[in-house]
Design an enzyme around this catalytic site. Structure first.
Site, PDB file in Angstrom:
ATOM      1  N   SER A 144      -6.575  -0.422  12.080  1.00 30.85           N
ATOM      2  CA  SER A 144      -5.948   0.664  12.831  1.00 30.85           C
ATOM      3  C   SER A 144      -4.775   0.146  13.656  1.00 30.85           C
ATOM      4  O   SER A 144      -3.822  -0.374  13.115  1.00 30.85           O
ATOM      5  CB  SER A 144      -6.995   1.369  13.703  1.00 30.85           C
ATOM      6  N   ASP A 303       0.449   5.127  13.690  1.00 35.74           N
ATOM      7  CA  ASP A 303      -0.034   3.747  13.696  1.00 35.74           C
ATOM      8  C   ASP A 303      -0.144   3.220  12.261  1.00 35.74           C
ATOM      9  O   ASP A 303       0.141   3.949  11.302  1.00 35.74           O
ATOM     10  CB  ASP A 303      -1.355   3.655  14.467  1.00 35.74           C
ATOM     11  N   ASP A 305      -2.381   2.691   9.971  1.00 43.16           N
ATOM     12  CA  ASP A 305      -3.100   3.427   8.913  1.00 43.16           C
ATOM     13  C   ASP A 305      -2.902   4.929   9.035  1.00 43.16           C
ATOM     14  O   ASP A 305      -3.588   5.707   8.373  1.00 43.16           O
ATOM     15  CB  ASP A 305      -4.585   3.071   8.897  1.00 43.16           C
ATOM     16  N   ASP A 307      -3.510   7.336  11.172  1.00 44.51           N
ATOM     17  CA  ASP A 307      -4.487   8.322  11.644  1.00 44.51           C
ATOM     18  C   ASP A 307      -4.236   8.706  13.099  1.00 44.51           C
ATOM     19  O   ASP A 307      -4.800   9.680  13.584  1.00 44.51           O
ATOM     20  CB  ASP A 307      -5.931   7.853  11.423  1.00 44.51           C
TER      21      ASP A 307
END
Length: 574
Positions: A144, A303, A305, A307
């Site tokens: 993340s 960010d 990834d 999400d």
């Protein structure tokens, strides 16, 4: 086996490759580093793995990934679900593709079909693919928003959500039973492809995902008129958001999208930011510079990834760009969804909004105004995603919107995890709608404060790395538990909740009841005057987190109350 013996085993066993051994030779004689790398096995927690990359049992590497995957494979076989398969995605971090490949080959060697994305994809697209391909599980390789040295491994189940109780504990049990690396299976990729158990996901999944997002638009007529007039600056922060975010904006008619060139391409070293987190204002430095050049209305960052979404919006009165916290962008999206779905007649009578106990409390006032039920869960979007599954099973509610303070939200049910691509689309639609009314997102936020109250929140974190840090964090929590304060920052504690002990105590009467949520190492204090605070160790980073929230009659009073309470909570933690 102690850390030194494990270190020697990794240096000498034929199972480990020469590159790994060379790295370990480089720390010979450094007892502290050897202890950190081999003091334990990297813990497979309730969401999966997350840790610093490198050689060792307490590090993210191909061997710890294989071990975790073998445990998952054993569980899937016990469930007799191997024929349904597992979808796998990965982000832009260093070694993410390698770890995804190792996971896929381990599963294939265990007779489990895998569906692997051909290149990096956002986490929410993995969640979508699990359900679309009717898989039994999913894996995404990502850490993340963590610093560059980290990577991680998250497991999803057939509903598209992250694993929750009891499956999380059952899978953890299987992983913990892998005590010998000889128990781990793998195979060559060529053989896996020839067997038909390794399949590459085609572009049709990307197309279906985009179509599901576009169905969520409430006012297509507004977009046809205003989308081309909205000036947007976007940065993917070297992550996975670049292609899907730009695609959905383009297909909806947002033509004025300027992308930060220096941060456009995937790069796991994140060379332009020290911390690829849209919660961090420093991550917006280049985007804000570009925003001033092009006179942007809004500035967006996702960010690695994709999400989480960070937002700045231009204040038309001052000309400055205003930072929106996750709570602010969350309630903006929430109010837009409720107000406009009510206006067009699509707000369900049994609608529910889901948020977390550490998110801001304006949502309580907004949902009350629209007569929609608000459900609060523990921290972590997996609990919000779980509620969608429970709603579908019980038919008790229809999910409308979910968000958490840490810059994540979900519009729609196409995914069961926070989705920054969908959040970009939803906030850009809200901004276009505001523009059609002669307003900006900043104007709308000020309007919400005036209507519902000046809610302000703060998050303070203390980083304490390594084993010593973990002990200090544990000590902080136990000290507060053992002597629950009755007053914090001059405000009476009206209710105390210890989620680990499953105790809710009304402070005035002393009456105790259950919290109604799963057990978790979290302490929560409801205070007078609409204030609150919450303390919890991070589940993904070596940090302890202090959440603080207040309400004031105006901005100045809210700021003063927040400053005073924040100082008191920091003193409480010692």
């Amino acid at each position: 086996m102690d850390a030194q013996k494990k270190y020697q085993f990794w240096l000498t066993a034929s199972y480990f490759d020469e590159e790994t051994k060379e790295e370990l030779r480089g720390i010979s004689g450094d007892k502290k580093e050897i202890e950190e790398r081999f003091c334990r096995d990297l813990e497979f927690g309730t969401g999966g793995l997350r840790g610093i990359m490198g050689a060792g049992t307490n590090r993210m590497n191909i061997y710890t990934v294989r071990k975790a995957t073998q445990g998952l494979a054993n569980f899937i076989i016990k469930e007799k679900a191997q024929s349904k398969g597992v979808a796998i995605a990965y982000d832009s971090r260093n070694r993410s593709e390698d770890f995804a490949e190792e996971a896929a080959l381990c599963l294939a060697a265990n007779g489990i079909r895998v569906y692997v994305f051909p290149s990096l994809r956002p986490t929410p697209m993995l969640s979508f693919a699990v359900r679309e391909l009717k898989c039994t599980a999913g894996i995404v390789i990502t850490a993340s928003h963590n610093p560059p040295e980290y990577n991680g491994y998250k497991v999803y189940w057939e509903d598209g959500g992250q694993i929750t109780s009891p499956k999380d504990r059952e899978i953890i049990g299987e992983v913990n039973q892998i005590t010998d690396y000889a128990m781990v299976r793998t195979m060559e990729k060529e053989a896996a492809l020839a067997s038909g158990r390794y399949q590459v996901i085609g572009s049709e999944i990307d197309d279906r995902y985009m179509e599901e997002l576009k169905k969520l638009v409430i006012h297509p007529e507004i977009l046809r008129k205003e989308a081309k007039n909205l000036k947007i600056v976007y940065t993917p922060l070297h992550g996975t958001g670049n292609i899907p975010v730009r695609r959905v904006l383009n297909e909806l008619g947002f033509e004025n999208v300027s992308v930060v060139k220096a941060q456009e391409m995937p790069d796991g070293s994140f060379p332009t930011v020290s911390y690829p987190n849209p919660e961090d204002k420093a991550a917006f430095t280049l985007a804000l510079s570009l925003a001033k050049e092009v006179d942007a209305d809004i500035v967006l960052a996702t960010d690695p990834d994709a999400d989480r979404l960070g937002v700045y919006a231009k204040d038309s009165h001052t000309g400055e760009y205003v930072s929106f916290t996750g709570n602010m962008s969350g309630v903006l999206a929430l109010e837009y969804q409720l107000a406009q779905r009510k206006a067009v007649g699509t707000l369900p009578p049994n609608g529910a909004v889901v948020t977390t106990i550490v998110s801001g409390k304006m949502a309580r006032e907004i949902t009350k105004a629209y007569q929609v039920e608000l459900i609060e869960t523990l921290t972590g979007f997996k609990y919000i995603g779980e509620q969608i599954k429970l709603f579908e099973q019980s038919q008790s509610h229809e999910y409308v919107f979910g968000y958490e303070e840490s810059y994540g939200c979900l519009v729609g049910t196409h995914a069961r995890d926070k989705d920054a691509v969908a959040a970009v689309m939803a906030l850009c639609e809200a901004a276009a709608f505001c523009k059609s009314q002669g307003m900006t997102l900043c104007d709308k936020m000020y309007e919400l404060f005036e209507i519902y109250g000046y809610f302000k929140e703060e998050l303070c974190t203390v980083t304490l790395k390594g084993q010593e840090g973990a002990k200090k964090i544990e000590g902080m929590m136990e000290n507060i538990r053992s002597e629950v304060p009755k007053v914090i920052g001059g405000l009476r504690v009206t209710q105390f909740r210890d989620y680990r002990e499953d105790v809710l105590m009304e402070m005035e009467s002393g009456n105790k009841s259950r919290t109604g949520l799963p057990k978790s190492n979290v302490l929560y204090f409801e205070l007078e005057n609409g204030a609150w605070c919450c303390i919890r160790p991070s589940g993904t980073e070596p940090k302890i987190k202090f959440y603080i929230g207040v309400k004031g009659k105006d901005e100045r009073e809210a700021d003063e109350r927040l400053r005073s309470l924040t100082e008191a909570v920091e003193r409480l933690a010692g």
